[in-house]
Design a protein around this motif. Structure first.
Motif, short mmCIF file in Angstrom:
data_model
loop_
_atom_site.label_atom_id
_atom_site.label_comp_id
_atom_site.label_asym_id
_atom_site.label_seq_id
_atom_site.Cartn_x
_atom_site.Cartn_y
_atom_site.Cartn_z
N LYS A 272 52.48 -52.06 -84.90
CA LYS A 272 51.28 -52.50 -86.15
C LYS A 272 51.00 -54.22 -86.67
O LYS A 272 49.91 -54.46 -86.21
CB LYS A 272 50.95 -51.45 -87.69
N LEU A 273 52.23 -54.32 -86.39
CA LEU A 273 51.91 -55.80 -86.31
C LEU A 273 52.00 -56.94 -84.68
O LEU A 273 51.06 -57.58 -84.54
CB LEU A 273 53.63 -57.10 -87.02
N LEU A 274 51.87 -55.93 -83.73
CA LEU A 274 51.78 -55.99 -82.83
C LEU A 274 50.67 -56.57 -82.86
O LEU A 274 50.06 -57.04 -81.95
CB LEU A 274 52.56 -55.35 -81.98
N GLU A 275 49.89 -55.35 -82.87
CA GLU A 275 48.95 -54.92 -82.46
C GLU A 275 47.87 -55.62 -83.08
O GLU A 275 46.48 -56.67 -82.94
CB GLU A 275 48.50 -53.58 -83.23
N GLN A 276 47.89 -56.25 -84.70
CA GLN A 276 47.06 -57.21 -85.84
C GLN A 276 47.27 -58.53 -85.30
O GLN A 276 46.58 -59.26 -85.80
CB GLN A 276 47.66 -56.68 -87.07
N ASP A 277 48.49 -58.88 -85.20
CA ASP A 277 48.77 -59.84 -84.30
C ASP A 277 48.04 -61.20 -85.58
O ASP A 277 47.41 -62.01 -85.50
CB ASP A 277 48.31 -60.16 -83.17
N PRO A 278 49.21 -61.12 -86.92
CA PRO A 278 48.68 -61.97 -87.75
C PRO A 278 48.88 -63.76 -87.36
O PRO A 278 50.00 -63.19 -86.62
CB PRO A 278 49.15 -61.26 -89.44
N ALA A 279 48.68 -63.68 -88.36
CA ALA A 279 49.28 -65.67 -88.25
C ALA A 279 50.58 -65.93 -88.78
O ALA A 279 50.68 -65.29 -89.67
CB ALA A 279 47.93 -66.93 -88.71
N VAL A 280 51.51 -66.59 -88.27
CA VAL A 280 53.13 -67.03 -88.93
C VAL A 280 52.54 -67.86 -89.91
O VAL A 280 52.19 -69.20 -89.72
CB VAL A 280 53.69 -67.84 -87.81
N VAL A 281 52.57 -67.25 -91.22
CA VAL A 281 52.43 -67.86 -92.57
C VAL A 281 53.73 -68.01 -93.43
O VAL A 281 53.97 -66.46 -93.44
CB VAL A 281 51.69 -67.41 -93.61
N GLN A 282 54.47 -69.05 -94.12
CA GLN A 282 55.67 -68.89 -94.78
C GLN A 282 55.75 -68.46 -95.52
O GLN A 282 54.81 -69.88 -96.34
CB GLN A 282 57.03 -70.49 -94.34
N ARG A 283 55.60 -67.12 -96.32
CA ARG A 283 55.12 -67.28 -97.74
C ARG A 283 56.15 -66.76 -98.09
O ARG A 283 56.44 -67.09 -99.44
CB ARG A 283 54.58 -65.64 -97.41
N PHE A 284 57.88 -66.58 -97.80
CA PHE A 284 58.82 -66.64 -98.95
C PHE A 284 58.77 -67.36 -99.43
O PHE A 284 59.46 -67.63 -100.99
CB PHE A 284 59.60 -66.49 -98.07
N ALA A 285 58.81 -68.39 -99.78
CA ALA A 285 59.26 -69.41 -100.75
C ALA A 285 58.30 -69.63 -101.46
O ALA A 285 58.63 -70.52 -102.72
CB ALA A 285 59.34 -70.84 -99.80
N MET A 286 56.96 -69.34 -101.66
CA MET A 286 56.03 -68.96 -102.92
C MET A 286 56.40 -67.77 -103.99
O MET A 286 56.83 -67.01 -103.86
CB MET A 286 54.90 -68.28 -101.70
N PRO A 287 56.81 -68.50 -105.30
CA PRO A 287 57.75 -67.81 -106.18
C PRO A 287 56.56 -67.47 -106.84
O PRO A 287 55.34 -66.83 -106.93
CB PRO A 287 57.84 -69.43 -106.88
N ILE A 288 57.61 -66.31 -107.14
CA ILE A 288 56.46 -64.64 -108.06
C ILE A 288 55.70 -65.39 -109.49
O ILE A 288 57.22 -65.93 -110.47
CB ILE A 288 57.68 -63.36 -108.00
N PRO A 289 54.70 -65.41 -109.49
CA PRO A 289 54.97 -65.94 -111.44
C PRO A 289 55.46 -65.05 -111.90
O PRO A 289 55.94 -64.24 -112.11
CB PRO A 289 53.00 -65.36 -111.04
N GLN A 290 55.72 -66.10 -113.05
CA GLN A 290 56.98 -65.86 -114.51
C GLN A 290 55.81 -64.76 -114.99
O GLN A 290 56.64 -63.76 -115.76
CB GLN A 290 56.36 -66.65 -115.34
#
Length: 350
Positions: A272-290
């Protein structure tokens, strides 16, 4: 020509994709798409028995084993190794070209027999033939003892069924202790099973009729994974992080940017990810809101046990709800594979 999504992820970030529970044909597709490793779990043999393309190959392997092996459980152990080795061989060129940095394939044994002695015995047996075979071991009391011993013996290990941060930290401590004692230790991974954790919490909240924001619940597994990753990194540990048990595309895309491996199924996730081919966005460093952490810890006790180090003990790991859910799926598949072996043996003896 534009590269595939996973190859772009690899080029732009330290995040890597491993494929999970694949047939040999799917392994080829995954490698071509950018997979750098593979995980197989105790449900693998049963899954391949049901695969129309793989079943003849599986039955041929099983028939040869049954000629010399009178015990059904041992026949399943041998069949599992043979099938996983068939996939591991496909990753061997990658393992050799990377000098052991990539191309690992992990294998996890009988979910009904997780004593230290059994895990050590079968981990050595299943990793003996190919250097890229990795012992996949649950972080429960028997598994923890086995991990200590196997790490000292330089067996590559993927520690799994990690749902609580304390499990990750205990394994990191073990590996750091081994690294301090021996030269050139084998690699060790710790797999935070984010998707299964989320699946369990969704059921738990529904059964308990807990009023919690779906947006907060969507981030629960990621919150545990990010905190575990951060705490292990703070220790300068050399253990490697895996995000596992994906149940949604976000269990991969939200991990992008981490120095880690993320394991996903080919069908329903990788394809599905190959099919959708989303943009590569580095999200992991985004903190989870308190606010999300506060709501989850206040309303969902099972989240609190995972998120706070001292909210769970080692003795409780094995019976912690998300771990039980994960293991139960393995037990069901292992039983089904044993029943198939029993039927095949009876057919051969007619």
């Amino acid at each position: 020509m534009k590269e595939t999504y996973f190859k772009r992820v690899h080029a732009q970030t330290p995040t890597r994709m491993w494929i999970n529970n694949v047939s040999r044909a799917q392994a080829d597709l995954a490698i071509a798409a950018g997979a750098t490793g593979c995980t197989q779990n105790p449900a693998y043999t049963w899954k391949m028995m049901q695969d129309p393309e793989e079943r003849p190959y599986v039955m041929e392997k099983l028939a040869a084993i049954l000629k010399d092996e009178p015990d059904d459980t041992q026949a399943l152990v041998k069949l599992q190794r043979a099938l996983v080795e068939g996939v591991a061989e496909k990753f061997m060129p990658m393992y050799e070209a990377s000098h052991g940095q990539c191309g690992y394939v992990s294998i996890q044994g009988d979910p009904f027999d997780e004593t230290e002695e059994s895990i050590v015995k079968y981990a050595k047996y299943k990793t003996a033939n190919l250097p890229n075979m990795t012992a996949k071991i649950p972080v429960v009391p028997g598994g923890i003892k086995a991990i200590r011993q196997l790490a000292m013996d330089r067996i590559p290990i993927n520690t799994t069924e990690i749902m609580a941060i304390r499990q990750a930290l205990e394994i990191a401590d073990i590996y750091d202790g081994v690294c301090a004692k021996i030269k050139d230790p084998a690699p060790m991974y710790y797999s935070v099973i984010t998707g299964i954790f989320d699946e369990y919490l969704a059921k738990y909240v529904a059964e308990k009729n807990i009023d919690v924001s779906p947006d907060s619940l969507w981030q629960a597994g990621l919150a545990v994974a990010k905190k575990a990753y951060s705490m292990v990194k703070e220790r300068n540990s050399q253990i490697r992080f895996i995000g596992g048990g994906a149940r949604g595309l976000h269990h991969f895309t939200e991990m992008v940017g981490a120095d880690c491996v993320v394991t996903i199924n080919w069908k329903g996730t990788a394809d599905k990810l190959l099919e959708q081919d989303p943009a590569v966005v580095q999200r992991f460093a985004m903190p989870i809101p308190q606010s999300v952490i506060d709501e989850l810890t206040e309303k969902v006790d099972e989240f609190r046990r995972a998120y706070y180090v001292n909210a769970i003990t080692e003795e409780e790991f094995e019976e912690y709800g998300p771990v039980v859910l994960f293991r139960s799926s393995f037990e069901k598949a292992w039983k089904s594979a044993l029943e198939e072996i029993k039927n095949q043996r009876a057919a051969m003896n007619k």
